[in-house]
Write a protein that holds these residues in place. Sequence first.
Motif, PDB file in Angstrom:
ATOM      1  N   MET A   7       0.822  -1.207   0.000  1.00  0.00           N
ATOM      2  CA  MET A   7       0.000   0.000   0.000  1.00  0.00           C
ATOM      3  C   MET A   7       0.855   1.256   0.000  1.00  0.00           C
ATOM      4  SD  MET A   7      -3.331  -0.798   2.390  1.00  0.00           S
ATOM      5  CE  MET A   7      -2.492  -1.634   3.720  1.00  0.00           C
ATOM      6  N   THR A   8       2.159   1.097   0.037  1.00  0.00           N
ATOM      7  CA  THR A   8       3.072   2.236   0.059  1.00  0.00           C
ATOM      8  C   THR A   8       3.665   2.446  -1.329  1.00  0.00           C
ATOM      9  OG1 THR A   8       3.642   1.768   2.361  1.00  0.00           O
ATOM     10  CG2 THR A   8       5.125   3.205   1.140  1.00  0.00           C
ATOM     11  N   GLY A   9       3.611   3.673  -1.826  1.00  0.00           N
ATOM     12  CA  GLY A   9       4.174   3.946  -3.141  1.00  0.00           C
ATOM     13  C   GLY A   9       4.189   5.431  -3.454  1.00  0.00           C
ATOM     14  N   PHE A  10       4.965   5.789  -4.466  1.00  0.00           N
ATOM     15  CA  PHE A  10       5.057   7.182  -4.914  1.00  0.00           C
ATOM     16  C   PHE A  10       5.232   7.191  -6.423  1.00  0.00           C
ATOM     17  CE2 PHE A  10       7.732  10.720  -6.334  1.00  0.00           C
ATOM     18  CZ  PHE A  10       6.969  11.804  -5.909  1.00  0.00           C
ATOM     19  N   ALA A  11       4.613   8.169  -7.079  1.00  0.00           N
ATOM     20  CA  ALA A  11       4.778   8.313  -8.520  1.00  0.00           C
ATOM     21  C   ALA A  11       4.665   9.783  -8.890  1.00  0.00           C
ATOM     22  CB  ALA A  11       3.739   7.490  -9.272  1.00  0.00           C
ATOM     23  N   ARG A  12       5.326  10.136 -10.002  1.00  0.00           N
ATOM     24  CA  ARG A  12       5.303  11.519 -10.485  1.00  0.00           C
ATOM     25  C   ARG A  12       5.261  11.526 -12.001  1.00  0.00           C
ATOM     26  NH1 ARG A  12       8.615  16.110 -11.740  1.00  0.00           N
ATOM     27  NH2 ARG A  12       7.891  17.987 -10.633  1.00  0.00           N
ATOM     28  N   ALA A  13       4.414  12.357 -12.567  1.00  0.00           N
ATOM     29  CA  ALA A  13       4.349  12.542 -14.012  1.00  0.00           C
ATOM     30  C   ALA A  13       4.374  14.044 -14.269  1.00  0.00           C
ATOM     31  CB  ALA A  13       3.080  11.918 -14.588  1.00  0.00           C
ATOM     32  N   ALA A  14       5.311  14.497 -15.108  1.00  0.00           N
ATOM     33  CA  ALA A  14       5.474  15.937 -15.335  1.00  0.00           C
ATOM     34  C   ALA A  14       5.678  16.212 -16.808  1.00  0.00           C
ATOM     35  CB  ALA A  14       6.656  16.471 -14.520  1.00  0.00           C
TER      36      ALA A  14
END
Length: 291
Positions: A7-14
């Motif tokens: 359940m732990t996560g990180f994401a980035r879209a730029a």
Amino acid sequence: MAQIASMTGFARAAGTTGPVQWAWEVRSVNGRGLDVRVRVPAGYDGLGETARTALQKTLTRGQCQLTLTLTRPEATTRVRINEALLASLAQAVARVPVPEGVAPATLDGLLGIRGVIETEDEATDTEALARDLAAGVVRLVADLVEARHAEGRQLEQVVGAQVARIAALTQAAEDNPARQPEAVRARLAAAVAALGGSGLDPDRLHQEAMLLAGKADVREELDRLRAHVTSAQELLAAGGAIGRRLDFLAQEFGREANTLCAKANDITLSRIGLDLKAVVEQFREQVQNIE
């Protein structure tokens, strides 16, 4: 076989659309259910709801914080010369006789006339920006899912090793010689002898030993522990959203471990029970992270 996800996560879209720099970011942590919170600039609420829906369709558990950041740099000014107006002014000036003592018109003078030089700010293509932001959401969700699966693969190895350890300790308790009636009888005889009661009837001593052995029998606890180990192994093999069921098994493991410690009639069996409780607690902590 479905993948196990953390359940732990990180994401980035730029990206950049025209003069606008934008970035989606999402962080997810443990949660009993699925809670998606969205923060977007004013005027982008509809897009924020679209992003929320995309996450809700993909995830089943976890607390998610989704943020959209838009940065508009200093407006880029474009300079344009109105060539038609400049040519017209030049022709008009050329037709006018220049009085004595008056300098003829120059280019910089003509450029200074209102309307010859025009300026305009670079405009934002709102439709293109909306398309790019929507595509960014798709990438963002996919990257978050992959991040959660990557950690899930590590959790699967850790939890699998803990289940194997629980199975080994259960077998150690099964094989422990202190569970045998003869061992209970020997300990009881030693206790009676220490109290000066060595003349106790051997048959009565045997009966007492059998009674104590029955009260301290952990057969049912060991059978249930084996059943829970099998269930945990089957869940890990199946994969998918198994966090809640593993959490339930952690509670059951803990209950049986506590009973085993309470019934232990020998220090070696007590040590096994304590080791079992420690592993079960570690198991419980890890499965809290599984979706």
